[in-house]
Write a protein that holds these residues in place. Sequence first.
Motif, PDB file in Angstrom:
ATOM      1  N   LEU A   1       0.839  -1.213   0.057  1.00 20.34           N
ATOM      2  CA  LEU A   1       0.075  -0.032   0.134  1.00 20.34           C
ATOM      3  C   LEU A   1       0.814   1.264  -0.066  1.00 20.34           C
ATOM      4  O   LEU A   1       0.510   2.265  -0.893  1.00 20.34           O
ATOM      5  CB  LEU A   1      -0.953  -0.058   1.209  1.00 20.34           C
ATOM      6  CG  LEU A   1      -1.908   1.170   1.392  1.00 20.34           C
ATOM      7  CD1 LEU A   1      -2.901   1.379   0.364  1.00 20.34           C
ATOM      8  CD2 LEU A   1      -2.769   1.035   2.821  1.00 20.34           C
ATOM      9  N   ILE A   2       1.942   1.287   1.010  1.00 20.37           N
ATOM     10  CA  ILE A   2       2.916   2.276   0.895  1.00 20.37           C
ATOM     11  C   ILE A   2       3.608   2.447  -0.501  1.00 20.37           C
ATOM     12  O   ILE A   2       3.808   3.673  -1.034  1.00 20.37           O
ATOM     13  CB  ILE A   2       3.771   2.351   1.939  1.00 20.37           C
ATOM     14  CG1 ILE A   2       3.233   2.219   3.316  1.00 20.37           C
ATOM     15  CG2 ILE A   2       4.751   3.363   2.142  1.00 20.37           C
ATOM     16  CD1 ILE A   2       2.584   3.175   3.814  1.00 20.37           C
ATOM     17  N   GLN A   3       3.967   1.381  -0.898  1.00 18.73           N
ATOM     18  CA  GLN A   3       4.811   1.401  -2.314  1.00 18.73           C
ATOM     19  C   GLN A   3       3.818   2.032  -3.339  1.00 18.73           C
ATOM     20  O   GLN A   3       4.378   2.722  -4.276  1.00 18.73           O
ATOM     21  CB  GLN A   3       5.037   0.063  -2.557  1.00 18.73           C
ATOM     22  CG  GLN A   3       5.603  -0.088  -3.915  1.00 18.73           C
ATOM     23  CD  GLN A   3       4.571  -0.298  -5.163  1.00 18.73           C
ATOM     24  OE1 GLN A   3       3.613  -1.204  -5.129  1.00 18.73           O
ATOM     25  NE2 GLN A   3       4.731   0.203  -6.276  1.00 18.73           N
ATOM     26  N   ARG A   4       2.589   1.845  -3.414  1.00 15.67           N
ATOM     27  CA  ARG A   4       1.702   2.408  -4.362  1.00 15.67           C
ATOM     28  C   ARG A   4       1.202   3.920  -4.251  1.00 15.67           C
ATOM     29  O   ARG A   4       1.319   4.686  -4.923  1.00 15.67           O
ATOM     30  CB  ARG A   4       0.200   1.413  -4.562  1.00 15.67           C
ATOM     31  CG  ARG A   4       0.118   0.264  -5.056  1.00 15.67           C
ATOM     32  CD  ARG A   4      -0.916  -0.646  -5.244  1.00 15.67           C
ATOM     33  NE  ARG A   4      -1.831  -0.589  -4.046  1.00 15.67           N
ATOM     34  CZ  ARG A   4      -1.471  -1.753  -3.286  1.00 15.67           C
ATOM     35  NH1 ARG A   4      -0.523  -2.744  -3.504  1.00 15.67           N
ATOM     36  NH2 ARG A   4      -2.486  -1.985  -2.175  1.00 15.67           N
ATOM     37  N   GLN A   5       1.067   4.073  -2.823  1.00 16.40           N
ATOM     38  CA  GLN A   5       0.991   5.522  -2.549  1.00 16.40           C
ATOM     39  C   GLN A   5       2.275   6.432  -2.914  1.00 16.40           C
ATOM     40  O   GLN A   5       1.815   7.453  -3.490  1.00 16.40           O
ATOM     41  CB  GLN A   5       0.903   5.792  -0.970  1.00 16.40           C
ATOM     42  CG  GLN A   5      -0.660   5.378  -0.411  1.00 16.40           C
ATOM     43  CD  GLN A   5      -0.759   5.274   0.905  1.00 16.40           C
ATOM     44  OE1 GLN A   5       0.366   5.334   1.819  1.00 16.40           O
ATOM     45  NE2 GLN A   5      -1.922   5.004   1.501  1.00 16.40           N
ATOM     46  N   LEU A   6       3.514   5.965  -2.698  1.00 20.81           N
ATOM     47  CA  LEU A   6       4.523   6.685  -3.313  1.00 20.81           C
ATOM     48  C   LEU A   6       4.964   6.456  -4.650  1.00 20.81           C
ATOM     49  O   LEU A   6       5.843   7.302  -4.963  1.00 20.81           O
ATOM     50  CB  LEU A   6       5.585   6.247  -2.421  1.00 20.81           C
ATOM     51  CG  LEU A   6       5.613   6.278  -0.643  1.00 20.81           C
ATOM     52  CD1 LEU A   6       6.958   5.807  -0.012  1.00 20.81           C
ATOM     53  CD2 LEU A   6       5.768   8.018  -0.385  1.00 20.81           C
ATOM     54  N   ASP A   7       4.142   5.402  -5.225  1.00 22.64           N
ATOM     55  CA  ASP A   7       4.687   5.241  -6.793  1.00 22.64           C
ATOM     56  C   ASP A   7       6.088   4.905  -6.841  1.00 22.64           C
ATOM     57  O   ASP A   7       6.688   5.669  -7.854  1.00 22.64           O
ATOM     58  CB  ASP A   7       4.236   6.326  -7.520  1.00 22.64           C
ATOM     59  CG  ASP A   7       4.047   5.778  -9.079  1.00 22.64           C
ATOM     60  OD1 ASP A   7       4.130   4.742  -9.426  1.00 22.64           O
ATOM     61  OD2 ASP A   7       4.226   6.884  -9.828  1.00 22.64           O
ATOM     62  N   VAL A   8       6.569   3.938  -6.376  1.00 23.75           N
ATOM     63  CA  VAL A   8       8.247   3.618  -6.146  1.00 23.75           C
ATOM     64  C   VAL A   8       8.083   2.267  -6.844  1.00 23.75           C
ATOM     65  O   VAL A   8       7.295   1.159  -6.557  1.00 23.75           O
ATOM     66  CB  VAL A   8       8.696   3.902  -5.037  1.00 23.75           C
ATOM     67  CG1 VAL A   8       8.866   5.311  -4.509  1.00 23.75           C
ATOM     68  CG2 VAL A   8       8.216   2.954  -3.840  1.00 23.75           C
ATOM     69  N   ASP A   9       9.621   1.846  -7.516  1.00 23.65           N
ATOM     70  CA  ASP A   9      10.104   0.745  -7.953  1.00 23.65           C
ATOM     71  C   ASP A   9      10.308  -0.081  -6.762  1.00 23.65           C
ATOM     72  O   ASP A   9      10.119  -1.504  -6.708  1.00 23.65           O
ATOM     73  CB  ASP A   9      10.955   0.842  -9.104  1.00 23.65           C
ATOM     74  CG  ASP A   9      10.834   1.542 -10.228  1.00 23.65           C
ATOM     75  OD1 ASP A   9       9.768   1.389 -10.678  1.00 23.65           O
ATOM     76  OD2 ASP A   9      11.194   2.597 -10.339  1.00 23.65           O
ATOM     77  N   ILE A  10      11.222   0.577  -5.962  1.00 25.30           N
ATOM     78  CA  ILE A  10      11.689  -0.210  -4.554  1.00 25.30           C
ATOM     79  C   ILE A  10      11.152   0.522  -3.401  1.00 25.30           C
ATOM     80  O   ILE A  10      11.175   1.739  -3.259  1.00 25.30           O
ATOM     81  CB  ILE A  10      13.101  -0.079  -4.742  1.00 25.30           C
ATOM     82  CG1 ILE A  10      13.750  -0.915  -5.953  1.00 25.30           C
ATOM     83  CG2 ILE A  10      13.803  -0.689  -3.467  1.00 25.30           C
ATOM     84  CD1 ILE A  10      15.185  -0.431  -6.157  1.00 25.30           C
ATOM     85  N   LEU A  11      10.581  -0.184  -2.357  1.00 25.28           N
ATOM     86  CA  LEU A  11      10.398   0.211  -0.978  1.00 25.28           C
ATOM     87  C   LEU A  11      11.375  -0.028  -0.105  1.00 25.28           C
ATOM     88  O   LEU A  11      11.406  -1.486   0.015  1.00 25.28           O
ATOM     89  CB  LEU A  11       8.963   0.247  -0.841  1.00 25.28           C
ATOM     90  CG  LEU A  11       8.307   0.720   0.717  1.00 25.28           C
ATOM     91  CD1 LEU A  11       8.392   2.221   0.607  1.00 25.28           C
ATOM     92  CD2 LEU A  11       7.136   0.218   1.096  1.00 25.28           C
ATOM     93  N   ILE A  12      12.161   0.602   0.788  1.00 21.92           N
ATOM     94  CA  ILE A  12      12.869   0.498   1.822  1.00 21.92           C
ATOM     95  C   ILE A  12      12.175   0.738   3.167  1.00 21.92           C
ATOM     96  O   ILE A  12      11.747   1.927   3.395  1.00 21.92           O
ATOM     97  CB  ILE A  12      14.345   0.989   1.616  1.00 21.92           C
ATOM     98  CG1 ILE A  12      14.843   0.522   0.354  1.00 21.92           C
ATOM     99  CG2 ILE A  12      15.032   0.761   2.777  1.00 21.92           C
ATOM    100  CD1 ILE A  12      16.011   1.364   0.042  1.00 21.92           C
ATOM    101  N   SER A  13      12.102  -0.057   4.016  1.00 14.74           N
ATOM    102  CA  SER A  13      11.702   0.202   5.479  1.00 14.74           C
ATOM    103  C   SER A  13      12.484  -0.653   6.369  1.00 14.74           C
ATOM    104  O   SER A  13      13.177  -1.402   6.153  1.00 14.74           O
ATOM    105  CB  SER A  13      10.114  -0.299   5.535  1.00 14.74           C
ATOM    106  OG  SER A  13      10.097  -1.897   5.344  1.00 14.74           O
ATOM    107  N   GLY A  14      12.444  -0.255   7.651  1.00  9.83           N
ATOM    108  CA  GLY A  14      13.021  -0.810   8.738  1.00  9.83           C
ATOM    109  C   GLY A  14      12.048  -1.439   9.708  1.00  9.83           C
ATOM    110  O   GLY A  14      10.971  -1.784   9.733  1.00  9.83           O
ATOM    111  N   HIS A  15      12.433  -1.130  11.020  1.00  9.38           N
ATOM    112  CA  HIS A  15      11.659  -1.070  12.254  1.00  9.38           C
ATOM    113  C   HIS A  15      11.610  -2.607  12.720  1.00  9.38           C
ATOM    114  O   HIS A  15      11.593  -2.704  13.965  1.00  9.38           O
ATOM    115  CB  HIS A  15      10.355  -0.462  12.202  1.00  9.38           C
ATOM    116  CG  HIS A  15       9.538  -0.591  13.509  1.00  9.38           C
ATOM    117  ND1 HIS A  15      10.117   0.349  14.564  1.00  9.38           N
ATOM    118  CD2 HIS A  15       8.509  -1.158  13.934  1.00  9.38           C
ATOM    119  CE1 HIS A  15       8.908   0.253  15.547  1.00  9.38           C
ATOM    120  NE2 HIS A  15       8.331  -0.759  15.268  1.00  9.38           N
ATOM    121  N   THR A  16      11.598  -3.556  11.946  1.00  6.98           N
ATOM    122  CA  THR A  16      11.537  -5.043  12.602  1.00  6.98           C
ATOM    123  C   THR A  16      12.770  -5.368  12.790  1.00  6.98           C
ATOM    124  O   THR A  16      13.007  -6.545  13.815  1.00  6.98           O
ATOM    125  CB  THR A  16      11.089  -5.978  11.476  1.00  6.98           C
ATOM    126  OG1 THR A  16      12.312  -5.881  10.468  1.00  6.98           O
ATOM    127  CG2 THR A  16       9.765  -5.559  10.907  1.00  6.98           C
TER     128      THR A  16
END
Length: 196
Positions: A115-130
Amino acid sequence: KKKKITRDLIKTKMVLVLVIGDLHIPHRANALPPQFKKLLVPGKIQHILCTGNLCTKETFDYLKTLASDVHVVRGDFDENLSYPEQKVVTVGQFKIGLTHGHQIVPWGDIESLSLIQRQLDVDILISGHTHKFTATEKEDKFYINPGSATGAYNALDTEVVPSFVLMDIQGGSMVVYVYQLFKDVKVQKIEYKKKS
């Protein structure tokens, strides 16, 4: 002949991007592991994408010694409140989104990340926290969580494997090198090509 070689080198110019986060220095870890520090040397990396939880200005300043182009998003323990919640940067032919991940429920969930990837309209989504490395390709998009570079514990796990990622981007192709510290540093290689 020399011009052709130079032209070929320019065409295949490698761009190294360090993907790092969840250091939690000094609250949950004293420093980056020395085995990682000796691998991360100034002048080799062009961009740094950080998922946040640097916690202090000193950690940010250290990253700036490795590369001048440093992008950071705010983690839930960052002192610097001016870091944005999310950010989009372009490297080569890739639009890359960056978010810490504490806003994603459940943490690290691929559907929520999509969902975040589509909202930002990106090819790659980088996330952390886990604090755990993951790399997933879903519907021609790529998702990376570099884990915790210091092996800092999280709310669910006290045994965290320190990790970071180097992305070698050449146009629309990317090779991801995952560095994980067990007793020694282990490196895993993953390839991803952007779909036309």
